[in-house]
Enzyme design. Structure first.
Site, PDB file in Angstrom:
ATOM      1  NE  ARG A 296     -17.128  -3.994 -45.858  1.00  0.00           N
ATOM      2  CZ  ARG A 296     -16.891  -3.944 -47.181  1.00  0.00           C
ATOM      3  NH1 ARG A 296     -16.698  -2.804 -47.787  1.00  0.00           N
ATOM      4  NH2 ARG A 296     -16.817  -5.073 -47.871  1.00  0.00           N
TER       5      ARG A 296
ATOM      6  CB  SER B 196      -0.871  -0.037   1.255  1.00  0.00           C
ATOM      7  OG  SER B 196      -1.190   1.264   1.696  1.00  0.00           O
TER       8      SER B 196
ATOM      9  CG  ASN C  78      -4.036  -4.486  -0.443  1.00  0.00           C
ATOM     10  OD1 ASN C  78      -4.748  -4.677   0.520  1.00  0.00           O
ATOM     11  ND2 ASN C  78      -3.486  -3.309  -0.708  1.00  0.00           N
TER      12      ASN C  78
END
Lengths: 423, 423, 423, 423
Positions: free
Chosen positions: D321, D281, D289
């Site tokens: 198309r 962090s 984490n």
């Protein structure tokens, strides 16, 4: 079902109606009860078809009670047990033993979905026949090819119909694959079949785990569904079904879009089949709106998001039963199937009665021939450069159709092969 | 409405039911008829409230007839005219004159939606009161803050409730804005008001265009809606409504997600309000599932896609009335409003009865204090480096709550101000 | 940015490029460092503008390092600290103190987005001027109104331009609201400002919580953004921005769709502005494809899903920082802003040079007059029934334009008022 | 590719990078040129491998030029022709003859996608091996089963790994099917192969339509792709690919969600593999984490919407198309493939190093045994009612695992069979 918010919804039939789901849940419970008694786990007296216990009119009460358990099975069981107790206390005691509500609801939804898929396959079969006929009949009906909205090179309406057919064949193939794989769901409280195994143990049966697996096969066979390892949180059966349905609406959306463009009054090459009162306006008496194509396009715009919701639910299928993702599947699947059924029926009617104005096609192609043959001239120039007279552009739009016949034939052959297998 | 596929749906009330839409369409026709007669365009004898002409039971028949015109208004008109003719031929003749079906259906949907929005605003009002109470009461209830699932720094449950409140206030502000702007739709066949202008001309009125504008204002006022230049193909009113509804479900989805996590047995800091039979399982007698939060999460996962569909319809609103995009809006808006209403009611109940286990919060925070104060120690180190004793980390989780009080106060102030304006 | 997968992307400029994000993150860190020193928390020597520390060429290295912390801020900090240490050890020590990575990334994205929004507002301003001109100039240019693809009643091209303008005004209003509310984000590790408060405490300042709030205001003001209570998990600022952007692409998508239809060779009422080489084909030398409208339509089909993803992220913003939902926002917001910027520029160019073939419009309307006046005849019949000669239908399409002028005037008035406020 | 907005993106490799697309487009042109010369249509002197003509550094210029034609092929051709002319005028003259830009771009995207799919299949192979190992190793590692967030009945971690494996096997099966069907696209300006047929005619070849079909087969074979009737507007190959990719992210999203929940500190049953610096962090030094799972979840939330966009494009593939729908596919497919590749690699690493805390699993299960065995007691009661001592509930959580072994074995057998075919 008719639905004021959804014109044409009665075409969806009752496959995904509340009564259909209600009865399918009862059928699943009955299949399980039959397996329990058939295996000797439950006493013979527990046998009961559950027939007539629940009426369509019970749906609102069950629905109203469904919030407490966050699913309708938990709400259905007391009602079933109470009524069953009056005629067969043993059956009432054994009802649902070893199952979890997800087993019943997943399997019931599959039962309903399978019938809907069969209906869709029948619709697709008819469309393949119709489109093959259109492709063959119009293989020489020259029209302007259009790319990015502008005139390109000549095509035939037969070729356009063949490319529509290509999409419909892809859809049919997809549904055929899904149809045979739609599985039953029997896993018990957390997908271990612990309940059935314990019941077999308590009943003194040998190899209780095998007995539990046998129960699953028995119940699945009763319902005409393949068994599968519990898939409470592996939701490919649902997302595969969803993807196959969206592939259908893609195909119909594309052809409906072509019909919408080509039936504009300034183009006028196609028109929807006429029907008394259809296409009228509340203000303008002259109007004949292409309502079938409009409503098909609605479904085609709606379906992809529904398919994505099923995938989102699958991606969030956490723990041994998820906390909301599963619950999102039911109405989503219902709406997606309804969209597919309605659009299938509308597309079938649209194609069967499609009015093809070959004169208008030809006239537009001829008046645009200068543009439609520009590529031809450019290619001829390649050879002309090699010496005088050695290159020549097409002399008319019908002379610049390329492999039109071959391509149509290839797709027709695929259609014929599909129809043969389908018999 | 109850719905077997949608536990809790009866909480949505009847705002978007088929009968409600049916009656709203009739109200719109009545408002227009009143405007026509009030202006002198239609003879006085054409006045008719249209009351009692249509019953809820007519909805299926109208719905079934709706496909032919691709919308229910075209199906409703013959029924209205036939019944009206029996009591008032003149009114039957003048009914719907100058309108197009989109005028009636758009306005009717807005009428229904407005009532639903009012209900939602009332629900949000209650939630704001509840959440303000929770934020204030628990401003000292220390708990672990969690980021990316891991323990971060301490927070209070009051602060968490305040951030929930922040989302709910954003939702309420959004709905308040939308509520006053939901417009009527009166534009005639292609948004020019040509029909009304011609009627005024034929009636010999001065300045027929102004008369037409006056008709629109009259009819809109009867329905209590603001008028707006025709928006047949400028669909911001619908997408703004959709976005505001999704903002609501976002807020509820987020708080439901927190409740789901924090009511896991290993965490146990929150629990849903108990209710008799709620949260039970079909297999496991001990179970108390957090069904309100589960169902709210379902709505929160569903709503964003519905909002996107309304935008897709807006982006495809071509010509003077589009060929499918408009038709996609109706069921989408219905489902979105239902999701919002159900989730609103469930969130209100969840919050009002939320059980907060402050002991468990405190215990977890204390046992995790080493981690929760890691940042504090790091910062203290900064000052410690400047000299002995000059820096100190927090001595307990309650000592490292930062501006907890200030932030709560700021959000409570915003809530108080919102509630004051709301009275 | 140019992008081989995304023709026209260079129109998006650099607002959401990786270097722009990188520099914005540095600016946020600098603003915070300035606040820390300005408040007396950090020593005066910690002041450093951070200018020139990071070059655009650093982006790939930071990006490559970003996975370890699941965001680029955590990867940027060591690089910043290392370089800063060489010139200012104190600044290196104080960098980022009291912040969390979400503070920096959220605020940096807002900084980038705000610049993009300003650019979009300027584009919209120009389009409003252009469209107001078209609406006024063509208020008498009669053309066929079209509903559900079929001829309805006459309109003018001025009215069509006015309804396009209506959508663009709605978009501009939406962006104006959002622009002033895009907030900074400063909340610290879990949204409590615990770090800043502790720093103020350790620095011996009075009322440390107030000091922390002051720090936030200071840093926000440096960046020119309003402060707001921490919104780490209350994502309305992001979803509001997203919704406002989608509203823009809705408006452009709708007008591009009209251009695409009306520039079909069979209709030929509009044409894109010519530009050297634009609209050419790789195969067909005659082709002039409406490429601006085609690419705008692409954006309009893409944007709604992106807006929905932001809502989904908001609905899943659990805990004090979510586990994936936040991370979904960054690329989604980038793509959505890119779509909006490219489409804005293309729509501006398309409108500014739009070629309007009033002759073709008139010719089509005249040849379709019988149909376009069908409603008029029906209404005339109403009065005719009252007595001979009392009703008359319009004698030409120009005679059945209803309140065309009034509606155009009302929208032009709104445009004028918008432009006045915009100055 | 690294991407500041997209941590972990370098795991996607270069499969869908701009240089890869650029080179793939050149490869497609080269394959076609080889077919033209091989067939005798183009002179022998036109043979040229096109090698080294285009460098990766050309991508930005081609991209910048791409808007004029709304696709990069039209921008690439002049560059290729100019450079080719310097070494081989004949090749420059014959380059791209008979093709349309969609042929080149569709086939080039398929070439890139196929390589990505092969990479994904290799990743899935590895995951199947890993998961089979986990399922087998932990078939007796009892843990609490959890449904709707609450404790249900006991499971084993082996069973959980087996259900993850089930999803991964479904994904691998889907990709295997798609991999062999990814087709080349060669249809010419409007899907009729008119250009190739004319070239064959001008070259004096017999049966020019067959020659054109032979050209297609030749070019497809050069690229190692199956040929297929032109599918310019029948987009199943793209949507099938998209659906198969989303099925992958569904499977990974589901297992990542389980990891995120089970690695919460209060549960602590699983942990991501440790890596230096990973999970840190910017504010809190203690943090680790679960960043792999976080980023996988991001992909799983993102992918369904991308899949839906491809279906929307397919449903809007109008004319020969389409006018925007095709253009939407390219960046959407790129992002979807990137998401899948990144998530595949992260999931592989996550699974390979997953830390399983069987002690914590067992401890939680034991402490919750009363609840986890509630169903068992209820079932035992059934038999107990039949007579004293005839029924008994499980005596511990390990005694209530049902068919755990059988289910694991069945899935392991499926895995073994998959791996055998895969060799």
């Amino acid at each position: 079902m008719s639905d004021l918010f959804w014109p044409g919804d009665e075409r969806a039939g009752e496959f995904m109606s509340e009564p259909a789901l209600l009865q399918a849940m009862v059928r699943v419970e009955a299949a399980w009860l039959a397996a329990l008694t058939g295996s000797g786990i439950a006493p013979v007296g527990a046998a009961d078809s559950l027939a007539d216990l629940v009426r369509d009119e019970d749906a609102p009460a069950v629905a109203a009670a469904a919030e407490a358990g966050a699913n309708p099975v938990i709400a259905l069981l007391p009602l079933l047990r109470d009524r069953l107790r009056e005629r067969n206390v043993t059956a009432a005691t054994w009802l649902h033993r070893g199952l979890t509500s997800q087993d019943v609801l997943d399997t019931a939804l599959i039962v309903c979905a399978r019938d809907a898929v069969d209906q869709l396959r029948a619709e697709l079969h008819g469309q393949i026949v119709t489109l093959a006929g259109l492709a063959d009949k119009h293989r020489a009906s020259v029209m302007a090819g259009r790319t990015l909205t502008q005139h390109a090179v000549p095509i035939t309406f037969g070729l356009k119909a063949a490319t529509w057919l290509q999409g419909v064949l892809d859809s049919a193939d997809g549904l055929d694959s899904v149809a045979v794989e739609l599985p039953s769901q029997f896993g018990g409280a957390a997908g271990t079949l612990a309940g059935p195994v314990q019941l077999a143990t308590l009943a003194g049966l040998d190899d209780p785990a095998r007995q539990a697996a046998e129960l699953v096969r028995h119940a699945a066979a009763t319902l005409g569904l393949p068994a599968r390892a519990p898939w409470h949180t592996s939701r490919s059966p649902i997302t595969d079904l969803g993807d196959a349905l969206v592939r259908c609406t893609d195909a119909w959306g594309r052809l409906a879009g072509d019909v919408l463009t080509l039936s504009r009054p300034e183009i006028g090459e196609l028109a929807e089949p006429a029907a008394d009162g259809r296409g009228s306006s509340s203000a303008m008496p002259h109007k004949v709106n292409p309502v079938l194509a409009v409503l098909i396009r609605r479904a085609a715009l709606a379906a992809p998001a529904a398919g994505a919701q099923l995938h989102l639910a699958a991606a969030c299928a956490h723990d041994e039963r998820p906390d909301g993702a599963w619950h999102l599947e039911w109405p989503t699947l219902r709406e997606l199937i309804r969209h597919a059924l309605v659009a299938a029926s509308q597309a079938g009617e649209l194609l069967a009665g499609l009015r093809v104005n070959t004169g208008r096609m030809r006239a537009t192609a001829e008046s645009a021939a200068q543009d439609l043959l520009a590529e031809s001239r450019a290619l001829a120039g390649l050879f002309a450069a090699a010496g005088p007279g050695s290159g020549a552009s097409a002399t008319g739009t019908a002379g610049y159709l390329g492999a039109n016949e071959l391509i149509i034939d290839a797709i027709l052959e695929r259609a014929a092969s599909h129809l043969k297998e389908d018999r």
